[in-house]
Design a protein around this motif. Structure first.
Motif, PDB file in Angstrom:
ATOM      1  N   GLN A  79      48.262  36.922 -53.673  1.00 13.08           N
ATOM      2  CA  GLN A  79      48.991  37.557 -54.768  1.00 13.08           C
ATOM      3  C   GLN A  79      48.448  38.979 -54.876  1.00 13.08           C
ATOM      4  O   GLN A  79      48.279  39.630 -53.875  1.00 13.08           O
ATOM      5  CB  GLN A  79      48.800  36.787 -56.069  1.00 13.08           C
ATOM      6  N   GLN A  80      48.186  39.454 -56.070  1.00 17.43           N
ATOM      7  CA  GLN A  80      47.544  40.754 -56.232  1.00 17.43           C
ATOM      8  C   GLN A  80      46.781  40.715 -57.540  1.00 17.43           C
ATOM      9  O   GLN A  80      47.083  39.918 -58.410  1.00 17.43           O
ATOM     10  CB  GLN A  80      48.596  41.869 -56.291  1.00 17.43           C
ATOM     11  N   VAL A 105      43.691  36.312 -54.664  1.00 15.77           N
ATOM     12  CA  VAL A 105      44.110  37.728 -54.604  1.00 15.77           C
ATOM     13  C   VAL A 105      44.761  38.099 -53.268  1.00 15.77           C
ATOM     14  O   VAL A 105      45.758  38.819 -53.264  1.00 15.77           O
ATOM     15  CB  VAL A 105      42.947  38.712 -54.856  1.00 15.77           C
ATOM     16  N   PRO A 108      46.753  49.885 -64.946  1.00 13.15           N
ATOM     17  CA  PRO A 108      47.737  48.807 -65.055  1.00 13.15           C
ATOM     18  C   PRO A 108      48.335  48.365 -63.723  1.00 13.15           C
ATOM     19  O   PRO A 108      49.182  47.482 -63.696  1.00 13.15           O
ATOM     20  CB  PRO A 108      48.819  49.441 -65.923  1.00 13.15           C
ATOM     21  N   ASP A 109      47.915  48.965 -62.616  1.00 11.38           N
ATOM     22  CA  ASP A 109      48.608  48.669 -61.365  1.00 11.38           C
ATOM     23  C   ASP A 109      48.157  47.370 -60.719  1.00 11.38           C
ATOM     24  O   ASP A 109      47.038  46.926 -60.920  1.00 11.38           O
ATOM     25  CB  ASP A 109      48.386  49.809 -60.374  1.00 11.38           C
ATOM     26  N   ALA A 110      49.061  46.792 -59.934  1.00  8.61           N
ATOM     27  CA  ALA A 110      48.715  45.614 -59.159  1.00  8.61           C
ATOM     28  C   ALA A 110      47.966  46.075 -57.914  1.00  8.61           C
ATOM     29  O   ALA A 110      48.397  47.002 -57.245  1.00  8.61           O
ATOM     30  CB  ALA A 110      49.976  44.864 -58.773  1.00  8.61           C
ATOM     31  N   PRO A 163      46.212  45.109 -54.214  1.00 13.80           N
ATOM     32  CA  PRO A 163      46.132  44.095 -53.157  1.00 13.80           C
ATOM     33  C   PRO A 163      44.742  44.021 -52.533  1.00 13.80           C
ATOM     34  O   PRO A 163      44.012  45.003 -52.500  1.00 13.80           O
ATOM     35  CB  PRO A 163      47.141  44.612 -52.131  1.00 13.80           C
ATOM     36  N   VAL A 164      44.385  42.851 -52.072  1.00 13.37           N
ATOM     37  CA  VAL A 164      43.179  42.677 -51.257  1.00 13.37           C
ATOM     38  C   VAL A 164      43.652  42.110 -49.925  1.00 13.37           C
ATOM     39  O   VAL A 164      44.425  41.150 -49.894  1.00 13.37           O
ATOM     40  CB  VAL A 164      42.174  41.711 -51.923  1.00 13.37           C
ATOM     41  N   HIS A 170      45.986  42.011 -61.106  1.00 11.31           N
ATOM     42  CA  HIS A 170      46.753  42.726 -62.110  1.00 11.31           C
ATOM     43  C   HIS A 170      46.217  42.335 -63.475  1.00 11.31           C
ATOM     44  O   HIS A 170      45.864  41.177 -63.688  1.00 11.31           O
ATOM     45  CB  HIS A 170      48.233  42.333 -61.980  1.00 11.31           C
ATOM     46  N   TYR A 171      46.150  43.292 -64.397  1.00 10.96           N
ATOM     47  CA  TYR A 171      45.469  42.995 -65.666  1.00 10.96           C
ATOM     48  C   TYR A 171      46.184  41.950 -66.519  1.00 10.96           C
ATOM     49  O   TYR A 171      45.607  41.436 -67.463  1.00 10.96           O
ATOM     50  CB  TYR A 171      45.231  44.292 -66.463  1.00 10.96           C
ATOM     51  N   LEU A 172      47.436  41.636 -66.204  1.00  9.62           N
ATOM     52  CA  LEU A 172      48.159  40.642 -67.015  1.00  9.62           C
ATOM     53  C   LEU A 172      48.203  39.271 -66.335  1.00  9.62           C
ATOM     54  O   LEU A 172      48.934  38.388 -66.759  1.00  9.62           O
ATOM     55  CB  LEU A 172      49.589  41.114 -67.268  1.00  9.62           C
ATOM     56  N   LEU A 195      42.354  47.117 -68.520  1.00 11.81           N
ATOM     57  CA  LEU A 195      43.449  48.097 -68.485  1.00 11.81           C
ATOM     58  C   LEU A 195      42.897  49.522 -68.529  1.00 11.81           C
ATOM     59  O   LEU A 195      43.343  50.405 -67.795  1.00 11.81           O
ATOM     60  CB  LEU A 195      44.389  47.842 -69.665  1.00 11.81           C
TER      61      LEU A 195
END
Lengths: 305, 434
Positions: free
Chosen positions: A231-232, A228, A122-124, A126-127, A234-236, A117
């Motif tokens: 999806q994306q 990834v 905190p952002d999502a 994309p790859v 994301h730290y969570l 974080l």
């Protein structure tokens, strides 16, 4: 959507889930099998793999394929090295005591999550997939003129999702070869069966443990790099893979590789099919119920010894 | 070890008693001469402190990042204009993690640790709903920049106000005629499965029925979901329009998978920009959005008739004509919502000035002053456009925009009037006691 095409789509979705799950759960299973460590931070190694995949892919920003290939090669290595370091630094010092390792890996979970974080934000992220064409799938229907092929609306899969399934099968085959056909696999199995005896025969158990912990985390990272692009990062994102990996490892039998793969396919497909036909929440409820039933009626799992 | 400690304890106790006595003396003097005590308080007060409850982490972080940039720009504008009532304004930002429980804790920190005068900022409706009761208990004016209907529905309390952004109910009732006239009558809805999404579900379903249309399927998606293809087969074949609204970190995945599912053969698409907030519309895989429609609170792309007020606002918050950061073209803003923070701060300033706000004792006066507001004309304070505030329901009403994706840009094709967005009052907060 009609029932047949609907079921095919659900099965394909389930197969993608199963492929990622098998990779992640195998990592958890190997670590438990050889080291008897319940790695609660496993989901965070998954997340780290995804986040590194994003940073590596953005670093090689030229063509999506270049970034992706670099990510799939480098991210698992970095995550594996970090995990091996964590093993040396933390787990070895508490002597792999079962209770302490659980607490230590919970601590590791929070450290990894917060560090990600603080460094990546905190952002999502994309790859871009290296290739991603939509493949419409045909279906057969019986009309007055006999059987006819038609293309149902919405029934499709992308080339990248098919690639995930093949890539997971390839990596799992590689792991199977590593475990059964190589000297390292032999040493791992020896350590798994009797740690002290292996040590007496000159196996450097500490080093083997570091490699095994790194391998387990690296496998989670491979799963993450593959996921990834659909999806994306994301730290969570580590929660679900951790929970489902535990479900799979318990159902498959702790430490059993074939059991883990069978359970991953089972849970992945049920998750896909139930999610599509009913609701994703129901799929989670059923998976958790299955764990309960296994623990009651067959505590060692499907293939556990 | 004991002797030294004992003497220390005795000493401390004596000292504490002395301090207590002195405090009692001061308090007594204060009671005898309340006017003097109050003036002394006013003179000693420093800047006006506004607590900013911000979604820095958690699923609302993309909004939080931009809400914070806008808040910082708006506060510095207010201070450049001489502050509020001659006092500097200080913003104290605390992360609520987009989590209702932490939201309530953050309110307590604003009240007891930072002695804030008022709190503003949250977007996600579960955080607002989780925090508002605490704001009421703490008697802390709580200016939310959410879109949920919970303020105007009467579910919250007199201390919670929404003067900077319109609510879902007014947005959807003004959009429904456009959807049914231009896109189709049979609608399938996809929405996040929490308060904000339920507002869409309930009010749009009713609004489209009032237009002679019908919602034939409702698909609720958990807001933390990361994969969506599994939801799309539930869209019935005879759907004319897919009405989609999604939030959280996975919005890009959501629209991309929707494109993969339809493969260019799908129904008409009408989305709330929430499904695309902070997402570059030219991202790979989003080409299918070409020709589809989006609701926008404020148009992300600068329109040909952009007002000077909007241009000034755009420059102040550091956003280019495509709605991305001036520093990084890939950092796309949450332009359709974040004007609400700017306008909310303007309302707080106007309310504090109208009520002659000095300190926390004047909080109820601040709320009454905001409740007395009605027209908020287009200006540098309200760059999104004219608004009407309803003091009874604590909710503002304004114009809504429908944009069409044309050559990878959002072009406004329709703007509603404020009258289109109005509905009957459901509460009168002014009758509640403070």
């Amino acid at each position: 959507m009609e029932f047949g095409p609907h079921l095919l789509l659900a099965t394909l979705e389930g197969a993608v889930t199963a492929a990622i799950l098998a990779l992640t759960a195998i990592g958890l299973s190997i670590v438990f099998g050889v080291m008897r460590v319940v790695n609660v931070a496993h989901g965070e190694f998954f997340m780290l793999g995804a986040v590194f995949a994003w940073s590596i892919a953005s670093f090689f920003g030229s063509h999506p394929a270049v970034g992706f290939v670099a990510a799939i090669l480098l991210a698992p290595l970095i995550v594996g090295a970090l995990a091996a370091g964590a093993d040396r630094l933390i787990l070895q010092r508490i002597d792999y005591n079962p209770e302490r390792t659980i607490v230590a890996t919970i601590g590791l979970l929070y450290i990894i999550q917060q560090a990600t974080l603080m460094t990546f934000g905190p952002d999502a992220r994309p790859v871009e997939p290296p290739f991603n064409s939509v493949i419409a799938l045909p279906w057969l229907e019986h009309t007055e003129a006999g059987w006819q092929v038609y293309w149902p609306w919405g029934l499709s899969v992308t080339s990248y999702k098919l690639f995930i399934i093949f890539a997971a099968v390839a990596v799992l085959s590689g792991i199977w070869l590593l475990m059964t056909r190589t000297r390292f696999g032999l040493i791992m199995r020896a350590t798994q069966q009797d740690r002290e005896m292996a040590q007496a025969f000159g196996v450097p158990v500490d080093r083997v443990f570091a490699y095994v912990f790194g391998l387990g985390a690296g496998l989670a990272a491979v799963g993450a790099v593959l996921v990834v692009p659909v999806q994306q990062a994301h730290y969570l994102m580590g929660h679900d893979p951790l929970l489902l990996s535990f479900v799979v490892v318990i159902i498959g039998g702790l430490g059993s590789l074939p059991g883990t793969v069978i359970a991953a396919v089972l849970i992945g497909l049920t998750d896909g099919i139930i999610s599509v036909f009913f609701s994703p929440t129901l799929a989670k409820i059923i998976a958790t119920l299955a764990v309960g039933m296994v623990l009651v009626f067959r505590p060692r799992g499907l293939m556990g010894k | 070890m004991t002797e030294k400690d004992q003497s220390a304890t005795t000493f401390t106790r004596r000292k504490a008693l002395g301090a207590l006595g002195a405090a009692a003396g001061v308090a007594g003097a204060g009671m005898l001469m309340p006017g003097i005590a109050r003036m002394a308080h006013a003179q000693s007060s420093g800047p006006i402190k506004l607590g900013f409850q911000v979604h820095r982490t958690g699923i609302g972080s993309a909004y939080g990042r931009w809400y914070e940039r806008v808040a910082t720009a708006a506060i510095s504008r207010i201070n450049d204009m001489g502050g509020i009532n001659g006092r500097e304004v200080e913003m104290i930002a605390e992360d609520d993690g987009t989590d209702p429980r932490r939201g309530a804790e953050v309110l307590e920190r604003f009240a007891s640790l930072h002695n804030c005068d008022a709190v503003f900022g949250p977007l996600f409706s579960h955080v607002v709903i989780g925090s508002a009761p605490r704001a009421g208990e703490l008697k802390m004016p709580y200016f939310v920049v959410s879109e949920g209907h919970h303020v105007a529905s009467g579910a919250l309390n007199r201390y919670t106000l929404q003067p900077g952004i319109t609510d879902v109910k007014s947005q959807v009732i003004s959009m429904a005629p456009f959807v049914s006239e231009n896109l189709g009558k049979k609608v399938t809805m996809i929405y996040p499965d929490f308060a904000f999404g339920h507002d869409h579900r309930d009010f749009f379903t009713a609004a489209i029925a009032a237009q002679g249309g019908e919602v034939i399927q409702q698909i609720a998606v958990p807001p933390t979901e990361t994969s969506f293809t599994r939801y799309f087969p539930s869209i019935p074949r005879d759907t004319d329009v897919v009405y989609h609204v999604m939030v959280g970190p996975a919005v890009l995945t959501f629209v991309r998978e929707m494109g993969e599912f339809f493969g260019g053969r799908g129904p008409q698409l009408f989305g709330f920009i929430d499904s695309l907030e902070a997402v570059d519309i030219t991202s790979p895989g989003l080409e299918f959005l070409e020709g589809s429609y989006f609701w926008e609170g404020m148009c992300r792309y600068a329109q040909p008739d952009q007002t000077s007020h909007e241009a000034a606002y755009r420059a102040a918050v550091g956003v280019d004509a495509n709605g991305a950061s001036l520093d990084d073209a890939r950092d796309v803003s949450t332009y359709a919502h974040m004007f609400g923070v700017w306008e909310t701060l303007a309302v707080i300033k106007a309310g504090m000035e109208a009520s002659g706000y000095q300190g926390s004792n004047d909080r109820s006066g601040l709320i009454e002053a905001v409740e007395a507001m009605t027209d908020m004309p287009l200006s540098d304070d309200h760059p999104q456009g004219d608004k009407v505030f309803n003091g009874k329901t604590h909710q503002v009403f304004g114009k809504q925009n429908i944009s069409r994706v044309e050559s990878g840009k959002l072009v406004r094709v329709h703007q509603t009037s404020i009258e289109d967005t109005l509905y009957a009052d459901e509460v009168d907060y002014t009758t509640q006691s403070f």
